[in-house]
Design a protein around this motif. Sequence first.
Motif, PDB file in Angstrom:
ATOM      1  N   GLN A   7       0.847  -1.184   0.000  1.00 26.66           N
ATOM      2  CA  GLN A   7       0.000   0.000   0.000  1.00 26.66           C
ATOM      3  C   GLN A   7       0.885   1.237   0.000  1.00 26.66           C
ATOM      4  OE1 GLN A   7      -2.421  -0.262   3.495  1.00 26.66           O
ATOM      5  NE2 GLN A   7      -3.780  -1.782   2.600  1.00 26.66           N
ATOM      6  N   ILE A   8       0.341   2.304  -0.567  1.00 24.79           N
ATOM      7  CA  ILE A   8       1.017   3.592  -0.480  1.00 24.79           C
ATOM      8  C   ILE A   8       0.003   4.605   0.050  1.00 24.79           C
ATOM      9  CG2 ILE A   8       2.689   3.128  -2.312  1.00 24.79           C
ATOM     10  CD1 ILE A   8       0.931   4.799  -4.187  1.00 24.79           C
ATOM     11  N   ARG A   9       0.475   5.542   0.822  1.00 29.25           N
ATOM     12  CA  ARG A   9      -0.402   6.600   1.332  1.00 29.25           C
ATOM     13  C   ARG A   9      -0.316   7.792   0.397  1.00 29.25           C
ATOM     14  NH1 ARG A   9      -1.291   6.464   7.410  1.00 29.25           N
ATOM     15  NH2 ARG A   9      -0.575   4.387   7.950  1.00 29.25           N
ATOM     16  N   VAL A  10      -1.481   8.351   0.098  1.00 24.76           N
ATOM     17  CA  VAL A  10      -1.535   9.542  -0.736  1.00 24.76           C
ATOM     18  C   VAL A  10      -2.490  10.535  -0.093  1.00 24.76           C
ATOM     19  CG1 VAL A  10      -0.985   8.321  -2.882  1.00 24.76           C
ATOM     20  CG2 VAL A  10      -3.355   8.591  -2.208  1.00 24.76           C
ATOM     21  N   SER A  11      -2.317  11.796  -0.433  1.00 23.23           N
ATOM     22  CA  SER A  11      -3.206  12.831   0.090  1.00 23.23           C
ATOM     23  C   SER A  11      -4.589  12.681  -0.529  1.00 23.23           C
ATOM     24  CB  SER A  11      -2.645  14.219  -0.222  1.00 23.23           C
ATOM     25  OG  SER A  11      -2.721  14.448  -1.620  1.00 23.23           O
ATOM     26  N   GLN A  12      -5.572  13.321   0.066  1.00 23.84           N
ATOM     27  CA  GLN A  12      -6.932  13.297  -0.475  1.00 23.84           C
ATOM     28  C   GLN A  12      -6.966  13.909  -1.873  1.00 23.84           C
ATOM     29  OE1 GLN A  12      -9.733  11.880   0.640  1.00 23.84           O
ATOM     30  NE2 GLN A  12      -8.476  10.988   2.264  1.00 23.84           N
ATOM     31  N   ARG A  13      -6.169  14.947  -2.096  1.00 24.10           N
ATOM     32  CA  ARG A  13      -6.117  15.581  -3.415  1.00 24.10           C
ATOM     33  C   ARG A  13      -5.619  14.590  -4.458  1.00 24.10           C
ATOM     34  NH1 ARG A  13      -2.518  17.399  -6.658  1.00 24.10           N
ATOM     35  NH2 ARG A  13      -0.815  17.178  -5.198  1.00 24.10           N
ATOM     36  N   VAL A  14      -4.560  13.854  -4.127  1.00 26.91           N
ATOM     37  CA  VAL A  14      -4.011  12.874  -5.060  1.00 26.91           C
ATOM     38  C   VAL A  14      -5.015  11.756  -5.292  1.00 26.91           C
ATOM     39  CG1 VAL A  14      -2.198  11.128  -5.376  1.00 26.91           C
ATOM     40  CG2 VAL A  14      -1.611  13.414  -4.519  1.00 26.91           C
ATOM     41  N   ARG A  15      -5.678  11.320  -4.234  1.00 23.86           N
ATOM     42  CA  ARG A  15      -6.681  10.253  -4.370  1.00 23.86           C
ATOM     43  C   ARG A  15      -7.810  10.692  -5.307  1.00 23.86           C
ATOM     44  NH1 ARG A  15      -7.995   5.584  -2.041  1.00 23.86           N
ATOM     45  NH2 ARG A  15     -10.188   5.004  -1.950  1.00 23.86           N
ATOM     46  N   ARG A  16      -8.287  11.937  -5.123  1.00 24.98           N
ATOM     47  CA  ARG A  16      -9.347  12.442  -6.009  1.00 24.98           C
ATOM     48  C   ARG A  16      -8.869  12.492  -7.456  1.00 24.98           C
ATOM     49  NH1 ARG A  16     -10.125  16.024  -1.660  1.00 24.98           N
ATOM     50  NH2 ARG A  16      -8.972  17.626  -2.771  1.00 24.98           N
ATOM     51  N   ASP A  17      -7.617  12.915  -7.648  1.00 19.22           N
ATOM     52  CA  ASP A  17      -7.074  12.977  -8.995  1.00 19.22           C
ATOM     53  C   ASP A  17      -6.977  11.580  -9.603  1.00 19.22           C
ATOM     54  OD1 ASP A  17      -5.983  14.508 -11.189  1.00 19.22           O
ATOM     55  OD2 ASP A  17      -4.034  13.613 -10.682  1.00 19.22           O
ATOM     56  N   LEU A  18      -6.525  10.605  -8.823  1.00 20.36           N
ATOM     57  CA  LEU A  18      -6.472   9.219  -9.308  1.00 20.36           C
ATOM     58  C   LEU A  18      -7.858   8.727  -9.693  1.00 20.36           C
ATOM     59  CD1 LEU A  18      -3.989   7.542  -6.810  1.00 20.36           C
ATOM     60  CD2 LEU A  18      -3.613   7.938  -9.240  1.00 20.36           C
ATOM     61  N   GLU A  19      -8.837   8.997  -8.843  1.00 16.81           N
ATOM     62  CA  GLU A  19     -10.195   8.551  -9.125  1.00 16.81           C
ATOM     63  C   GLU A  19     -10.746   9.211 -10.382  1.00 16.81           C
ATOM     64  OE1 GLU A  19     -12.108   9.281  -5.398  1.00 16.81           O
ATOM     65  OE2 GLU A  19     -11.251   7.476  -4.498  1.00 16.81           O
ATOM     66  N   ARG A  20     -10.405  10.472 -10.592  1.00 18.21           N
ATOM     67  CA  ARG A  20     -10.866  11.190 -11.779  1.00 18.21           C
ATOM     68  C   ARG A  20     -10.248  10.610 -13.042  1.00 18.21           C
ATOM     69  NH1 ARG A  20      -8.701  15.192 -14.668  1.00 18.21           N
ATOM     70  NH2 ARG A  20      -7.071  15.620 -13.174  1.00 18.21           N
ATOM     71  N   ARG A  21      -8.991  10.202 -12.972  1.00 19.83           N
ATOM     72  CA  ARG A  21      -8.278   9.707 -14.139  1.00 19.83           C
ATOM     73  C   ARG A  21      -8.502   8.218 -14.415  1.00 19.83           C
ATOM     74  NH1 ARG A  21      -3.287  12.866 -15.456  1.00 19.83           N
ATOM     75  NH2 ARG A  21      -3.462  14.793 -14.298  1.00 19.83           N
ATOM     76  N   THR A  22      -8.983   7.497 -13.411  1.00 18.33           N
ATOM     77  CA  THR A  22      -9.174   6.058 -13.580  1.00 18.33           C
ATOM     78  C   THR A  22     -10.349   5.799 -14.506  1.00 18.33           C
ATOM     79  OG1 THR A  22      -8.303   5.677 -11.360  1.00 18.33           O
ATOM     80  CG2 THR A  22      -9.540   3.886 -12.356  1.00 18.33           C
ATOM     81  N   ARG A  23     -10.138   4.951 -15.478  1.00 11.62           N
ATOM     82  CA  ARG A  23     -11.184   4.612 -16.444  1.00 11.62           C
ATOM     83  C   ARG A  23     -12.204   3.687 -15.793  1.00 11.62           C
ATOM     84  NH1 ARG A  23      -6.658   3.683 -21.060  1.00 11.62           N
ATOM     85  NH2 ARG A  23      -6.251   5.886 -21.447  1.00 11.62           N
ATOM     86  N   ALA A  24     -13.364   3.526 -16.449  1.00 11.33           N
ATOM     87  CA  ALA A  24     -14.518   2.836 -15.875  1.00 11.33           C
ATOM     88  C   ALA A  24     -14.192   1.483 -15.242  1.00 11.33           C
ATOM     89  CB  ALA A  24     -15.610   2.679 -16.924  1.00 11.33           C
ATOM     90  N   ILE A  25     -13.509   0.601 -15.941  1.00  6.97           N
ATOM     91  CA  ILE A  25     -13.264  -0.743 -15.398  1.00  6.97           C
ATOM     92  C   ILE A  25     -11.809  -0.922 -14.993  1.00  6.97           C
ATOM     93  CG2 ILE A  25     -15.180  -1.802 -16.654  1.00  6.97           C
ATOM     94  CD1 ILE A  25     -13.087  -2.783 -18.725  1.00  6.97           C
ATOM     95  N   GLU A  26     -11.153   0.152 -14.683  1.00  4.12           N
ATOM     96  CA  GLU A  26      -9.727   0.144 -14.394  1.00  4.12           C
ATOM     97  C   GLU A  26      -9.488   0.247 -12.895  1.00  4.12           C
ATOM     98  OE1 GLU A  26      -6.162   2.291 -16.722  1.00  4.12           O
ATOM     99  OE2 GLU A  26      -7.590   3.669 -15.824  1.00  4.12           O
ATOM    100  N   ARG A  27      -8.467  -0.435 -12.440  1.00  3.16           N
ATOM    101  CA  ARG A  27      -8.044  -0.310 -11.039  1.00  3.16           C
ATOM    102  C   ARG A  27      -6.985   0.790 -10.957  1.00  3.16           C
ATOM    103  NH1 ARG A  27      -5.443  -5.813 -10.165  1.00  3.16           N
ATOM    104  NH2 ARG A  27      -4.663  -5.149 -12.169  1.00  3.16           N
ATOM    105  N   HIS A  28      -6.758   1.286  -9.725  1.00  7.38           N
ATOM    106  CA  HIS A  28      -5.724   2.307  -9.551  1.00  7.38           C
ATOM    107  C   HIS A  28      -4.370   1.782 -10.026  1.00  7.38           C
ATOM    108  CE1 HIS A  28      -8.330   4.464  -6.390  1.00  7.38           C
ATOM    109  NE2 HIS A  28      -8.421   5.089  -7.536  1.00  7.38           N
ATOM    110  N   THR A  29      -4.110   0.505  -9.805  1.00  2.67           N
ATOM    111  CA  THR A  29      -2.847  -0.081 -10.254  1.00  2.67           C
ATOM    112  C   THR A  29      -2.714   0.044 -11.768  1.00  2.67           C
ATOM    113  OG1 THR A  29      -2.798  -1.633  -8.414  1.00  2.67           O
ATOM    114  CG2 THR A  29      -1.509  -2.231 -10.356  1.00  2.67           C
TER     115      THR A  29
END
Length: 79
Positions: A7-29
Amino acid sequence: MGSAGGQIRVSQRVRRDLERRTRAIERHTDLLERVPDDTESEFDDGFGTLADEQADRLREQRETDEQQRRERMRRLGDS
């Protein structure tokens, strides 16, 4: 893709950005694996990266400009 190895820790801002960029059936990895391949740049890349001194000068100039604009408007109104 491999299984989660940690696991890696990220800020809420980074998490929101990851969620925004993640495609529909895609995992964060999956997203993190393709990020280096993304060549698209965002419009706002680089915004907010001014040195404190530069930001202070810009604020001061904006205030000066605003005062000058108000004074011009006042003079025009008196004409």
